[in-house]
Design a protein around this motif. Structure first.
Motif, PDB file in Angstrom:
ATOM      1  N   HIS A   1       0.987  -1.157   0.003  1.00  0.00           N
ATOM      2  CA  HIS A   1      -0.155  -0.061   0.278  1.00  0.00           C
ATOM      3  C   HIS A   1       1.029   1.143  -0.159  1.00  0.00           C
TER       4      HIS A   1
ATOM      5  N   GLU B   1      -6.346   1.380  -4.924  1.00  0.00           N
ATOM      6  CA  GLU B   1      -7.246   1.284  -3.689  1.00  0.00           C
ATOM      7  C   GLU B   1      -6.234   2.454  -2.781  1.00  0.00           C
ATOM      8  N   THR B   2      -5.023   2.381  -2.666  1.00  0.00           N
ATOM      9  CA  THR B   2      -4.136   3.243  -2.104  1.00  0.00           C
ATOM     10  C   THR B   2      -4.349   4.610  -2.861  1.00  0.00           C
TER      11      THR B   2
ATOM     12  N   GLN C   1      -7.525   6.108  -1.730  1.00  0.00           N
ATOM     13  CA  GLN C   1      -7.637   6.365  -0.192  1.00  0.00           C
ATOM     14  C   GLN C   1      -7.193   7.660   0.060  1.00  0.00           C
TER      15      GLN C   1
ATOM     16  N   LYS D   1      -9.124  10.574  -1.085  1.00  0.00           N
ATOM     17  CA  LYS D   1     -10.069  10.895  -0.251  1.00  0.00           C
ATOM     18  C   LYS D   1      -9.509  11.717   1.048  1.00  0.00           C
ATOM     19  N   GLN D   2      -8.536  11.409   1.396  1.00  0.00           N
ATOM     20  CA  GLN D   2      -7.571  11.820   2.638  1.00  0.00           C
ATOM     21  C   GLN D   2      -7.467  13.537   2.168  1.00  0.00           C
TER      22      GLN D   2
ATOM     23  N   TYR E   1     -16.115  10.906   2.053  1.00  0.00           N
ATOM     24  CA  TYR E   1     -15.192   9.883   2.313  1.00  0.00           C
ATOM     25  C   TYR E   1     -16.113   8.504   1.884  1.00  0.00           C
TER      26      TYR E   1
END
Length: 90
Positions: free
Chosen positions: A27, A46-47, A50, A53-54, A88
């Protein structure tokens, strides 16, 4: 967080599956070099999602803090939490 992973650009041509698996397992972004210089960064979707989103959440928090410092009326907590959940859960 794990250590930085650096590979030559030839590694992605020669060992795509290995690079893909490494990105998914760790990741972490994998930095590819070309002629000894940084060239590309590769990470699994996926990473990446994420991290995006952060970043969105951080941008929203900065926006809210800037509004607060400017004296603009606060957003009700319920509305704020709803907005964060929406970001999120994209």
């Amino acid at each position: 967080m794990s250590s930085t992973i650096i590979k030559p650009s030839a590694a992605i041509r020669q060992n795509y599956n290995d690079i893909s698996n490494l990105a998914k397992e760790t990741h972490s972004p994998i930095f590819l070099t070309k002629n000894g210089e940084g060239d590309l960064v590769v990470m699994d979707i996926e990473t990446y999602d994420q991290r995006e989103k952060q970043l969105e959440l951080r941008e929203k928090l900065v926006e809210i803090e800037e509004r607060r410092q400017a004296g603009i009326k606060d957003t009700p907590a319920r509305d704020f939490l709803s907005e964060l959940r929406e970001i999120y859960n994209k």
